[in-house]
Design an enzyme around this catalytic site. Structure first.
Site, short mmCIF file in Angstrom:
data_model
loop_
_atom_site.label_atom_id
_atom_site.label_comp_id
_atom_site.label_asym_id
_atom_site.label_seq_id
_atom_site.Cartn_x
_atom_site.Cartn_y
_atom_site.Cartn_z
N ASP A 348 0.27 -1.57 0.15
CA ASP A 348 0.09 -0.15 -0.06
C ASP A 348 0.88 1.57 -0.35
O ASP A 348 1.89 1.03 0.04
CB ASP A 348 -1.14 -0.40 1.36
N GLU A 349 0.26 2.87 -0.58
CA GLU A 349 0.87 4.33 -0.49
C GLU A 349 2.22 4.20 -0.41
O GLU A 349 3.24 4.52 0.14
CB GLU A 349 0.65 4.48 0.87
N LEU A 350 2.64 3.05 -1.77
CA LEU A 350 4.33 3.12 -1.92
C LEU A 350 4.42 4.77 -2.77
O LEU A 350 3.31 5.07 -3.71
CB LEU A 350 4.00 2.37 -2.96
#
Ligand SMILES: *[C@@H]1O[C@H](CO)[C@@H](O)[C@H](O)[C@H]1NC(C)=O
Ligand SMILES: *[C@@H]1O[C@H](CO)[C@@H](O)[C@H](O)[C@H]1NC(C)=O
Ligand SMILES: *[C@@H]1O[C@H](CO)[C@@H](O)[C@H](O)[C@H]1NC(C)=O
Ligand SMILES: *[C@@H]1O[C@H](CO)[C@@H](O)[C@H](O)[C@H]1NC(C)=O
Ligand SMILES: *[C@@H]1O[C@H](CO)[C@@H](O)[C@H](O)[C@H]1NC(C)=O
Ligand SMILES: *[C@@H]1O[C@H](CO)[C@@H](O)[C@H](O)[C@H]1NC(C)=O
Ligand SMILES: *[C@@H]1O[C@H](CO)[C@@H](O)[C@H](O)[C@H]1NC(C)=O
Length: 580
Positions: A348-350
């Protein structure tokens, strides 16, 4: 489907005497009283078994009889030690208890397992295990439990325990609903809770107590988000510096024995534990142990590089990162495989800006980063498959980065909107963790600071990003597969509640999760729609049962919060109802 049974539920809708949670798929009850005492004879496939104080032995060789025997002991504990007098669920100063007649009692509990457990029973993939059971209690005190698997028997025993109350006269326990006939099975195979162990260290005792409460709710997956950029509490013996440098304190770690103990504790209770190492973002803390694998560690202003401090992601084109992951997996995965069929690689959320300041890449273009990410995840997942595990990922791996994933991969969706539906319709196996419903940490205000001036004024009154709080009624209104076509609904494996722990530790964990988690548990087990009428189950029917189940959880040592004041719980549900 089963109109008669459902009518029975409707008729008793205002009686706390039918307060099972989650409500079984099919149930009929009567109104006769039976008592129960510790002398009741319990058999498993015709053979008497131990009923008090039994714990299955430690180890990775699971045995059906030991698991059932452990469950019977916990059932006795729930009925005879951690029970409650339900005065809070009956009219003020009313005489709601049956006359003491302990001779009218449950005589025998005959447990019949009609199938054989296999290795997959104890570490199933979605759909591998038959969780159904039947339970009858006859007027003359004969209890029959039947299930194909020991997992079904665990569920049956939990349901059975919820039939009984303590009598205010002392050590007497009774049910008022005999005869009982129940046939039950879940709607979704994946019914989970995700605990974040990295932002705040959660003790093994808190984790195990959560597993207990999950099993009462017929929840069957505990996802441990065990590392993140904030801390690395997981001991990896071949990479010792990870926890030595990355834990918040030398004592705040999970040893290999702790991890194995959590896995075993879960299996004994029908809960499969899933481990997550979130990558390639959310892994900045590795910098403290093994530098030059990580970019953007603690970069500021953090909001350009990650969602919350501290930032930090793997350098995406560095062979040393591959060496690190190989070593990590060679150590960790063989310790997972005896107990679980899944391993979660996060994703997530790279934030692409992290690679902008990676001296090897100096780019935030997805044309450059996507192929590198594909190579990295394909490599990680091939290692996971080589150990016989199936990978899980957060949805951005598909929805943001368009990675090609193996057909065994399960995608966990959290961003809401139509993501679950779109993923399921595209053929992905998907778990619903929509933050609009299932993020239980939301709605309690901000934990970051806002300096005087613009920041203070802009962010006043300091609501958090996913406010408001997800009331149990909102959670109950949400069904993961709603709106998905019939053909693809089976791709929706179920849901998980997220307990992100910026502001959650042992002091508030129980009442953040319970009984809101119970609301999701019932929807995932038997749905929020009455199958006979096709109508939504009414909050007026649901609330008395949830009030009662909260009292039960409290009596069993879990600090579930009240969902109504006693004024309401002592009256029928219409007393505290707002009619439009
Ligand atoms: C319970 O099981 C016994 C033995 O199989 C059977 O004789 C009896 O009819 C069953 N009782 C009910 C209520 O199903
Ligand atoms: C990347 O950083 C730039 C500033 O350099 C910022 O404008 C942009 O919003 C950042 N992108 C993300 C996804 O945070
Ligand atoms: C990644 O590294 C390889 C080997 O060092 C190099 O050939 C390649 O150009 C790099 N890729 C990018 C996008 O920088
Ligand atoms: C990439 O970096 C540029 C320059 O800092 C910035 O304007 C842009 O928003 C960034 N793109 C992403 C996807 O972060
Ligand atoms: C995603 O990848 C697939 C094949 O891997 C390709 O057909 C598709 O066009 C890509 N979509 C986007 C939005 O890049
Ligand atoms: C039933 O619940 C759904 C949400 O789950 C809601 O959209 C719908 O309006 C409800 N129907 C009625 C009649 O209240
Ligand atoms: C609920 O209580 C109200 C009084 O508070 C009473 O008028 C009503 O009949 C009761 N309803 C049921 C279904 O018992």
């Amino acid at each position: 489907m089963l109109p008669k049974a459902i009518l029975a539920i409707a008729a008793l809708a205002f009686s706390p005497a039918n307060a099972l949670w989650p409500i079984p798929q099919k149930i009929t009850t009567g109104d006769s009283v039976l008592f129960i005492d510790e002398a009741v004879r319990v058999t498993y496939n015709g053979v008497p078994i131990i009923t008090i104080g039994y714990n299955p032995p430690a180890g990775s060789n699971f045995n059906s009889k030991e698991i059932v025997q452990g469950a019977v002991s916990r059932t006795f504990q729930s009925i005879f030690t951690n029970n409650f007098v339900p005065w809070k669920l009956n009219p003020r100063n009313s005489n709601f208890e049956p006359k003491l007649a302990p001779l009218n009692r449950i005589q025998t509990i005959a447990i019949q397992q009609t199938g054989k457990d296999t290795a997959t029973t104890f570490k199933p993939r979605a759909g591998d295990v038959d969780e159904s059971y039947s339970l009858t209690v006859s007027k003359n005190g004969q209890v029959n439990i039947s299930a194909k698997t020991s997992t079904g028997i665990l569920h049956a025993l939990e349901t059975f325990s919820q039939l009984f109350y303590q009598h205010s006269a002392g050590h007497y326990f009774y049910t008022t609903q005999v005869p009982v006939s129940i046939q039950d099975s879940p709607n979704y195979p994946h019914r989970g809770v995700m605990l974040d162990l990295a932002r705040t260290y959660q003790t093994v005792a808190d984790i195990k107590r959560t597993i207990d409460a999950m099993s009462w709710n017929k929840l069957n997956r505990l996802h441990l988000h065990i590392t993140d950029s904030q801390s690395w509490p997981l001991v990896i013996p071949s990479l010792p510096k990870l926890s030595q440098e990355g834990a918040y304190h030398p004592s705040l770690v999970y040893s290999p024995a702790d991890l194995a103990g959590i896995f075993q504790y879960g299996i004994d209770r029908g809960v499969e534990v899933i481990t997550e190492i979130d990558m390639p973002g959310h892994i900045g803390v590795v910098e403290l142990a093994y530098s030059d694998l990580i970019v953007a560690y603690q970069e500021m202003p953090y909001q350009y590089y990650c969602a919350e401090p501290p930032c930090g992601a793997f350098s995406l084109n560095d062979s040393k990162v591959y060496d690190f992951v190989d070593k990590l997996f060679d150590d960790l995965l063989p310790r997972v495989t005896p107990y679980s069929s899944y391993f979660h690689t996060g994703g997530d959320e790279l934030n692409a800006n992290d690679s902008m300041i990676d001296p090897r890449l100096k780019s935030n273009s997805s044309d450059v980063l996507q192929p590198l990410l594909q190579k990295f995840i394909s490599h990680a997942h091939s290692k996971i498959r080589a150990q016989g595990l199936s990978p899980l990922v957060w949805e951005e791996m598909v929805t943001t980065w368009n990675l090609t994933l193996g057909s065994d991969t399960v995608v966990q969706s959290w961003l809401g909107g139509d993501a679950v539906k779109n993923l399921a319709e595209s053929g992905y196996k998907v778990i619903d963790t929509d933050y609009n419903f299932y993020y239980l940490d939301c709605g309690r205000g901000q934990w970051v600071n806002f300096p005087n001036g613009d920041s203070f004024n802009t962010y006043y009154p300091f609501s958090d990003w996913c406010a408001p709080t997800k009331n149990w009624r909102l959670i109950y209104s949400h069904d993961p597969a709603k709106g998905v076509s019939k053909a693809n609904a089976k791709n929706v494996l179920g849901g998980e509640l997220a307990i992100w722990s910026e502001m959650i530790d042992g002091s508030n964990m129980d009442n953040i999760i319970w009984p809101r988690g119970s609301a999701a548990g019932e929807v995932w087990w038997s749905g929020n729609v009455d199958t006979a009428t096709g109508q939504n189950r009414s909050q007026l029917e649901v609330t008395p049962r949830l009030n009662e189940f909260r009292e039960r959880m409290l009596a069993r040592g879990v600090n579930a919060m009240p969902i109504q004041m006693t004024y309401c719980t002592q009256l029928n549900a219409t007393a505290c109802t707002l009619f439009a």
